[in-house]
Design a protein around this motif. Structure first.
Motif, PDB file in Angstrom:
ATOM      1  N   TYR A  54       0.830  -1.199   0.000  1.00  0.00           N
ATOM      2  CA  TYR A  54       0.000   0.000   0.000  1.00  0.00           C
ATOM      3  C   TYR A  54       0.870   1.257   0.000  1.00  0.00           C
ATOM      4  O   TYR A  54       0.620   2.210  -0.754  1.00  0.00           O
ATOM      5  N   ALA A  55       1.914   1.254   0.848  1.00  0.00           N
ATOM      6  CA  ALA A  55       2.820   2.411   0.903  1.00  0.00           C
ATOM      7  C   ALA A  55       3.510   2.625  -0.445  1.00  0.00           C
ATOM      8  O   ALA A  55       3.672   3.761  -0.895  1.00  0.00           O
ATOM      9  N   ALA A  56       3.901   1.533  -1.100  1.00  0.00           N
ATOM     10  CA  ALA A  56       4.544   1.649  -2.407  1.00  0.00           C
ATOM     11  C   ALA A  56       3.568   2.182  -3.450  1.00  0.00           C
ATOM     12  O   ALA A  56       3.935   3.014  -4.292  1.00  0.00           O
ATOM     13  N   PRO A  61       8.040   6.798   0.691  1.00  0.00           N
ATOM     14  CA  PRO A  61       9.507   6.751   0.673  1.00  0.00           C
ATOM     15  C   PRO A  61      10.032   5.341   0.916  1.00  0.00           C
ATOM     16  O   PRO A  61       9.394   4.525   1.583  1.00  0.00           O
ATOM     17  N   ARG A  62      11.202   5.075   0.370  1.00  0.00           N
ATOM     18  CA  ARG A  62      11.791   3.740   0.493  1.00  0.00           C
ATOM     19  C   ARG A  62      12.041   3.347   1.944  1.00  0.00           C
ATOM     20  O   ARG A  62      11.943   2.176   2.300  1.00  0.00           O
ATOM     21  N   LEU A  63      12.408   4.336   2.771  1.00  0.00           N
ATOM     22  CA  LEU A  63      12.665   4.015   4.180  1.00  0.00           C
ATOM     23  C   LEU A  63      11.407   3.517   4.879  1.00  0.00           C
ATOM     24  O   LEU A  63      11.486   2.655   5.759  1.00  0.00           O
ATOM     25  N   LEU A  64      10.251   4.034   4.515  1.00  0.00           N
ATOM     26  CA  LEU A  64       9.001   3.541   5.085  1.00  0.00           C
ATOM     27  C   LEU A  64       8.757   2.102   4.665  1.00  0.00           C
ATOM     28  O   LEU A  64       8.426   1.245   5.502  1.00  0.00           O
ATOM     29  N   GLY A  96      14.061  -1.825  11.707  1.00  0.00           N
ATOM     30  CA  GLY A  96      12.923  -1.033  11.245  1.00  0.00           C
ATOM     31  C   GLY A  96      12.822   0.294  11.974  1.00  0.00           C
ATOM     32  O   GLY A  96      12.504   1.331  11.363  1.00  0.00           O
ATOM     33  N   HIS A  97      13.103   0.290  13.269  1.00  0.00           N
ATOM     34  CA  HIS A  97      13.061   1.541  14.030  1.00  0.00           C
ATOM     35  C   HIS A  97      14.146   2.513  13.557  1.00  0.00           C
ATOM     36  O   HIS A  97      13.924   3.734  13.531  1.00  0.00           O
ATOM     37  N   VAL A  98      15.298   1.972  13.183  1.00  0.00           N
ATOM     38  CA  VAL A  98      16.356   2.829  12.639  1.00  0.00           C
ATOM     39  C   VAL A  98      15.879   3.484  11.342  1.00  0.00           C
ATOM     40  O   VAL A  98      16.115   4.682  11.115  1.00  0.00           O
ATOM     41  N   CYS A  99      15.178   2.717  10.509  1.00  0.00           N
ATOM     42  CA  CYS A  99      14.622   3.292   9.273  1.00  0.00           C
ATOM     43  C   CYS A  99      13.642   4.416   9.592  1.00  0.00           C
ATOM     44  O   CYS A  99      13.669   5.476   8.949  1.00  0.00           O
TER      45      CYS A  99
END
Length: 229
Positions: A54-56, A61-64, A96-99
């Motif tokens: 869905y985000a794509a 953004p790629r980080l999400l 994931g949190h770092v992203c």
């Protein structure tokens, strides 16, 4: 006369992917609540790939997308009842949190939430410490610090992302209290999954909000999320 930009063909998939994600959430939560193992085993690994899709489709953004797929890594490993799988799952979520932290940028955050989150972190670690296995104390402390920082920084994208960060903290806190053998809510796994999927969805919507994306994580420009499907 210019006809304007052509629509992105990916956007046609946004509605079905979000709908599929919500259906998978309902199946998973029902499976957890009724102790139907097969429903949880099938639905849980579908959640984050559908939300990432869905985000794509929304041109997120790629980080999400990376953060959501790393959440999928954590989800899959946590399906196994083994110490190594738990640590690998925690590592997936930590990445994931770092992203998310990179995604939130360098916009300034309010001081009061920082104080509150720091107090919650210290009190929580003190509460669960004695009940944790010795080999998990340091990894969980490090993970909790990273998660708390993510939850605090999520506020730069507005109230929805802030709520998502807080719910993520609550969800993982419920897991940690279970590991430490502290008193639990009825149907604890249901509450863990409910707060988790809500957290990831709210974080996603906060990041995808047009004003938040234009502002580059400038909290002053945020006006609320746009749920475009």
């Amino acid at each position: 006369m210019s006809a304007g930009p052509l629509p992105d063909r990916r956007e046609r998939w946004a509605r079905p992917l979000l709908t599929a994600f919500l259906i998978a959430c309902a199946v998973d939560l029902a499976g957890v609540l009724t102790d139907t193992g097969i429903a949880h085993l099938v639905a849980k690994p579908l959640l984050m790939p559908l939300l990432a899709g869905y985000a794509a489709a929304r041109r997120g953004p790629r980080l999400l997308i990376a953060a959501l797929l790393l959440g999928w890594v954590g989800d899959v490993f946590l399906l196994a009842d083994a110490d190594l799988a738990f640590l690998l799952g925690m590592a997936g979520f930590a990445a994931g949190h770092v992203c998310y932290l990179c995604l939130f940028g360098r916009a300034r955050s309010a001081l009061l939430p920082a104080v509150l989150y720091a107090a919650v972190l210290v009190a929580f670690l003190a509460l669960i410490r004695d009940g944790l296995p010795a080999d998990l104390r340091i990894p969980l402390a490090g993970y909790s610090l990273l998660l708390t920082a993510m939850a605090y920084r999520a506020g730069v994208l507005g109230r929805y992302a802030a709520a998502g960060g807080a719910l993520f903290l609550l969800s993982d806190g419920l897991i940690a209290t279970g590991i430490a053998d502290l008193p639990q809510l009825p149907a604890p796994d249901f509450w863990v999954m409910l707060t988790y999927v809500a957290a990831q969805l709210l974080l996603t919507l906060g990041v995808l909000a047009p004003d938040a994306r234009r502002s580059g994580a400038d909290p002053g420009a945020y006006r609320g999320p746009s749920i475009s499907i």
